[in-house]
Structures are given as C-alpha cells and as structure tokens.
Design a protein around this motif. Structure first.
Motif, PDB file in Angstrom:
ATOM      1  N   PRO A  54      27.115  24.264  31.413  1.00  0.00           N
ATOM      2  CA  PRO A  54      26.319  23.345  30.989  1.00  0.00           C
ATOM      3  C   PRO A  54      25.267  23.606  30.071  1.00  0.00           C
ATOM      4  CG  PRO A  54      25.885  23.706  33.211  1.00  0.00           C
ATOM      5  CD  PRO A  54      27.030  24.637  32.796  1.00  0.00           C
ATOM      6  N   ASN A  55      24.690  24.747  29.907  1.00  0.00           N
ATOM      7  CA  ASN A  55      23.889  25.585  28.878  1.00  0.00           C
ATOM      8  C   ASN A  55      24.423  25.695  27.698  1.00  0.00           C
ATOM      9  OD1 ASN A  55      21.688  25.170  30.982  1.00  0.00           O
ATOM     10  ND2 ASN A  55      22.484  26.922  31.809  1.00  0.00           N
ATOM     11  N   LEU A  56      25.559  25.675  27.524  1.00  0.00           N
ATOM     12  CA  LEU A  56      26.155  25.790  26.061  1.00  0.00           C
ATOM     13  C   LEU A  56      26.143  24.456  25.330  1.00  0.00           C
ATOM     14  CD1 LEU A  56      28.155  27.690  24.547  1.00  0.00           C
ATOM     15  CD2 LEU A  56      29.985  26.349  25.012  1.00  0.00           C
ATOM     16  N   LYS A  57      25.172  24.639  23.918  1.00  0.00           N
ATOM     17  CA  LYS A  57      25.009  23.611  23.081  1.00  0.00           C
ATOM     18  C   LYS A  57      25.383  23.975  21.826  1.00  0.00           C
ATOM     19  CE  LYS A  57      22.529  20.803  25.950  1.00  0.00           C
ATOM     20  NZ  LYS A  57      22.731  19.334  26.157  1.00  0.00           N
ATOM     21  N   ASN A  58      25.493  22.810  21.012  1.00  0.00           N
ATOM     22  CA  ASN A  58      25.691  22.946  19.498  1.00  0.00           C
ATOM     23  C   ASN A  58      24.781  22.052  18.791  1.00  0.00           C
ATOM     24  OD1 ASN A  58      26.596  23.110  17.004  1.00  0.00           O
ATOM     25  ND2 ASN A  58      28.751  22.829  17.363  1.00  0.00           N
ATOM     26  N   ASP A  59      23.756  22.468  18.472  1.00  0.00           N
ATOM     27  CA  ASP A  59      22.455  21.523  18.007  1.00  0.00           C
ATOM     28  C   ASP A  59      22.929  21.131  16.741  1.00  0.00           C
ATOM     29  OD1 ASP A  59      21.132  21.767  20.119  1.00  0.00           O
ATOM     30  OD2 ASP A  59      19.976  23.228  19.509  1.00  0.00           O
ATOM     31  N   GLN A  60      23.589  21.734  15.857  1.00  0.00           N
ATOM     32  CA  GLN A  60      24.135  21.268  14.587  1.00  0.00           C
ATOM     33  C   GLN A  60      25.160  20.173  14.753  1.00  0.00           C
ATOM     34  OE1 GLN A  60      25.246  24.299  11.779  1.00  0.00           O
ATOM     35  NE2 GLN A  60      25.651  22.783  10.105  1.00  0.00           N
ATOM     36  N   GLY A  61      26.242  20.339  15.573  1.00  0.00           N
ATOM     37  CA  GLY A  61      27.367  19.787  15.598  1.00  0.00           C
ATOM     38  C   GLY A  61      26.988  18.583  16.722  1.00  0.00           C
ATOM     39  N   ASP A  62      27.969  18.330  17.629  1.00  0.00           N
ATOM     40  CA  ASP A  62      27.971  17.376  18.741  1.00  0.00           C
ATOM     41  C   ASP A  62      26.754  17.698  19.554  1.00  0.00           C
ATOM     42  OD1 ASP A  62      28.334  15.493  20.636  1.00  0.00           O
ATOM     43  OD2 ASP A  62      30.618  15.462  20.437  1.00  0.00           O
ATOM     44  N   LYS A  63      25.612  16.886  19.510  1.00  0.00           N
ATOM     45  CA  LYS A  63      24.608  17.105  20.575  1.00  0.00           C
ATOM     46  C   LYS A  63      24.890  16.654  22.038  1.00  0.00           C
ATOM     47  CE  LYS A  63      20.888  17.077  17.085  1.00  0.00           C
ATOM     48  NZ  LYS A  63      21.905  17.148  15.904  1.00  0.00           N
ATOM     49  N   SER A  64      26.134  15.934  22.277  1.00  0.00           N
ATOM     50  CA  SER A  64      26.412  15.561  23.454  1.00  0.00           C
ATOM     51  C   SER A  64      27.059  16.544  24.227  1.00  0.00           C
ATOM     52  CB  SER A  64      27.195  14.183  23.423  1.00  0.00           C
ATOM     53  OG  SER A  64      28.300  14.600  22.913  1.00  0.00           O
ATOM     54  N   ILE A  65      27.277  17.701  23.780  1.00  0.00           N
ATOM     55  CA  ILE A  65      27.954  18.922  24.243  1.00  0.00           C
ATOM     56  C   ILE A  65      26.898  19.538  25.400  1.00  0.00           C
ATOM     57  CG2 ILE A  65      28.677  21.426  24.480  1.00  0.00           C
ATOM     58  CD1 ILE A  65      30.082  20.615  21.668  1.00  0.00           C
ATOM     59  N   GLY A  66      27.469  19.574  26.663  1.00  0.00           N
ATOM     60  CA  GLY A  66      26.588  20.440  27.520  1.00  0.00           C
ATOM     61  C   GLY A  66      25.629  19.505  28.474  1.00  0.00           C
ATOM     62  N   LYS A  67      24.674  20.101  29.033  1.00  0.00           N
ATOM     63  CA  LYS A  67      23.828  19.700  30.313  1.00  0.00           C
ATOM     64  C   LYS A  67      23.515  18.094  29.719  1.00  0.00           C
ATOM     65  CE  LYS A  67      20.105  20.481  33.271  1.00  0.00           C
ATOM     66  NZ  LYS A  67      18.974  21.501  33.472  1.00  0.00           N
ATOM     67  N   ASN A  68      23.610  17.126  30.569  1.00  0.00           N
ATOM     68  CA  ASN A  68      22.830  15.858  30.129  1.00  0.00           C
ATOM     69  C   ASN A  68      23.796  15.070  29.328  1.00  0.00           C
ATOM     70  OD1 ASN A  68      21.010  15.985  32.276  1.00  0.00           O
ATOM     71  ND2 ASN A  68      19.551  16.590  30.663  1.00  0.00           N
TER      72      ASN A  68
END
Length: 399
Positions: A54-68
């Motif tokens: 859940p800590n894997l994120k993609n701030d430039q792409g889809d911000k709904s990936i990962g935790k919360n």
C-alpha cells in the motif's frame, strides 16, 4: 524569441490576403450547431485489487494508487470544438476530475483552450495559439481516451506536467497525411491525432495553468511521418525541446539547497516508433536530456542527466462488433521530475500486462496487472524504495 512569435502571428494575414472571400467563408451559412461539436469521456477506476504494497504510489500518474486509495474518477472531460470557417478552428477542453489537494476531488480546470489559424484552404499550414499539448512524444500527445495503459510512462511524461503548456505552435502536414491521421483515430487504431508532419513552437515551459517565471521561453520541434506499407502503417518521429525551468515555492521543501535564481537548464531529445495494431502492434519511445534533480549526497537540487522510455506490444482483435486488445508495456526512467517536490529523483522499472475490451464505441473496460519498482529521493525522504504488484480496473464512457 519575441520576433519568432510576431512572425507566427503575422503570416495568416499575408496568406488570407490571397484568398477569396467565398473560400474563406465556405461554411458561413451553416447554423452554429453544424459547425460546433460536443463530445467527451469519463474514466472510473479502482486500483487496489491484489495489492501487495500500500506504500507504492505514483504521484505523477494516478494518485488513487496505494494507501487510502479507493474508487476514483480519473478523468471527466467535455470537449467543445468547431471549424468556424476555412481558416479558424477552436478547441476547449476542461477536466472536472482535477484534485488541488489530497482532501479534495472533482474541481474544474482547463486542459486545452486554443485556436488554430490555417493559412490555406486545405489547412495544411496552421498556427496554434493558447494552451495545448506540447508536440513532444507520441504517447504524451495521444489522448488518454485512446491509450491502452492506464497512465503514461514516467520517462516521456516527465517532460511536461499534464503534457500541456501555453504557447504558439506551427504545424504542417499534407492533406493526404492529415486524412491518414484522422483515419487512424476513426478506425480505433490508437493514433495520437493530427500534430503535423513538422511542428515548431515556443512556450512558457512552466507547465499547464502556470505562469512563466523567467525571461527565457522554451523552444520545441518535432518531425514525424506515418508511412503506409501495404496495409500496415508505421510512424517514426524525432523531437526535441530546450529552455530554462524555474522552481517555485510549490516545488521546494524549504531547507533544500538550490541555485540562487531557482532556474535550471531543461532540455531533451526523443525518438518514437509506432507500428499500428493491424492486428499486431508495437510501440517504443526513448528520451535523454538534462534537468533539475535532487542529489541526496549534496542535499541540493543540481543539474543532472536523465533518460527513460518504454516498449509496448499489442494485438487487436475484432469479434463481431466487439474489440479486444491485449497489451504489455515495460517502462523505465532514471532522472528528476522538475514539477515535484525538490525536483524529486526517480528510478522506475515497471511492467504492465493488460486487456482492453470495447463492447461498443461508447463503453470500454480495461484490466491491467502492474509489477512495479519505484525508488524516489527528495529532502524529506532520501530513500523511498517501494516494490509492489496490483491489479487495476477502469471503466470508460465515450460520448
């Protein structure tokens, strides 16, 4: 630079002086609703099936990936456009899925707002004025409604935030090739649209919906041609841009070391190759350049080299009126992202395996399994190393 803009703006008046009034106003008798079109699309996503980190994120792409993250509307766009006469075309596209903060959703924001001024009746030569996509990278110019993977690759998309900027661009393409670009879209072959065979432009360089912050403007140029070889179409292109990018307070943590004027060299060159899926498709792009990037060893944002791109294979199969497109893409990026905090350093390796299903032209479903390794560094977190897998789903309405 100002002289270039003046020349781009002055040419239409010279050419129009050689055109008859009847040709210039060929469709003046058509009512407004025959000259205007309204269309758009909406994308609804869920990204957390089979999620391993859940800590894997993609701030430039889809911000709904990962935790919360949960269900999200990735895009909600209405497109207004129209050929007002033989020389003037307009295009306006707002997006109502923008998120100004992590606590807000669904704010309206301009994506495109431009006019095309054509020099001739065939509209082979034209100038585009306003906010639009920068002619750099096939995947960046390809509409998200046409792209198979759910997000653009980091290597190419890190050039311009939201792929757009305010500028003046010159485009040239023979009428035959403009028709070919249109055919690739109408046949569902995942074209990028008509950005000319040759393109040249000047732009602010700070990104879409953001003002200029230094005295110099960016310059961009692109050459691309879709070759017809029997029943197959292969498009090859090369593009480059150069300018100076200024980091503002929105980019900085407050303690990081930075150049006195906050301004950094920003330049890239990229090559593109596209084999359109009839039925097999192959797509590859790669770019190299220099830009601002955080260096953990120095606690500073410095000028650094960058590189990255992707390769993708696909297969397009029609069964009755339904379309199935299995695809797989690997993308890689090693460099900074100038529009993220402290020009965050990235090392990305990501493999995606997906299937797009089009039961009708109005509705699409995509399922995509992602195997990702993302390592980032900025002043607040100098070693954010995340690996993970997840299954992503998207439903898209076209209207």
């Amino acid at each position: 630079m100002n002289k270039i803009i003046v020349v781009l703006l002055a040419i239409p008046s010279l050419v129009w002086g050689q055109t008859s009034d009847s040709a210039a106003d060929a469709n003046k008798d058509n009512p407004w609703y025959k000259r205007f079109t309204i269309r758009g699309y909406v994308q609804v996503r869920y990204n957390r099936l089979l999620e391993t980190n859940p800590n894997l994120k993609n701030d430039q792409g889809d911000k709904s990936i990962g935790k919360n993250g949960g269900m999200s509307i990735r895009r909600a766009r209405i497109i207004l456009s129209g050929q007002l006469n033989n020389h003037v075309y307009f295009y306006f596209q707002p997006d109502f899925a923008a998120s100004p903060s992590s606590d807000d959703l669904h704010f309206g924001q301009i994506r495109d707002a431009y006019i095309d001024v054509s020099f001739d009746k065939k509209r082979e030569y034209r100038v585009r004025l306003g906010q639009s996509k920068v002619p750099y990278g096939f995947e960046a110019m390809q509409s998200s409604s046409n792209r198979m993977p759910l997000d653009r690759s980091d290597g190419i998309n890190s050039a311009f935030v939201n792929e757009r900027d305010l500028g003046a661009y010159f485009y040239y393409a023979p009428a035959k090739i403009r028709a070919r670009f249109a055919w690739l879209l109408s046949e569902g072959l995942k074209g990028s649209g008509d950005y000319g065979v040759a393109a040249f432009g000047v732009l602010n360089g700070q990104g879409a919906n953001r003002p200029e912050k230094n005295e110099g403007m960016h310059v961009v140029a692109r050459l691309s041609y879709p070759f017809a070889i029997k029943k197959q179409i292969i498009e090859a292109g090369i593009q480059a841009y150069s300018g100076m990018f200024t980091l503002t307070d929105r980019h900085l943590s407050g303690k990081v070391k930075i150049e006195d004027d906050h301004t950094y060299e920003d330049k890239r060159v990229a090559a593109s190759f596209i084999l359109y899926p009839q039925p097999f498709g192959f797509q590859a792009e790669y770019n190299i350049g220099r830009g601002p990037q955080y260096d953990p060893a120095l606690d500073s944002i410095v000028h650094k080299s960058l590189q990255g791109g992707y390769v993708m294979a696909s297969f397009r199969k029609k069964i009755n009126r339904q379309v199935f497109i299995p695809f797989s893409r690997f993308h890689y990026y090693d460099g900074g992202k100038k529009f993220e905090q402290d020009a965050r350093a990235y090392l990305v390796r990501e493999l995606e395996i997906g299937l797009e299903w089009q039961p009708s032209k109005y509705f699409e479903l995509v399922a995509m399994y992602t195997i990702s390794h993302r390592r980032t560094a900025d002043f607040m977190n100098e070693n954010n190393d995340q690996k993970g897998n997840l299954l992503r789903l998207q439903a898209q309405l076209n209207f």
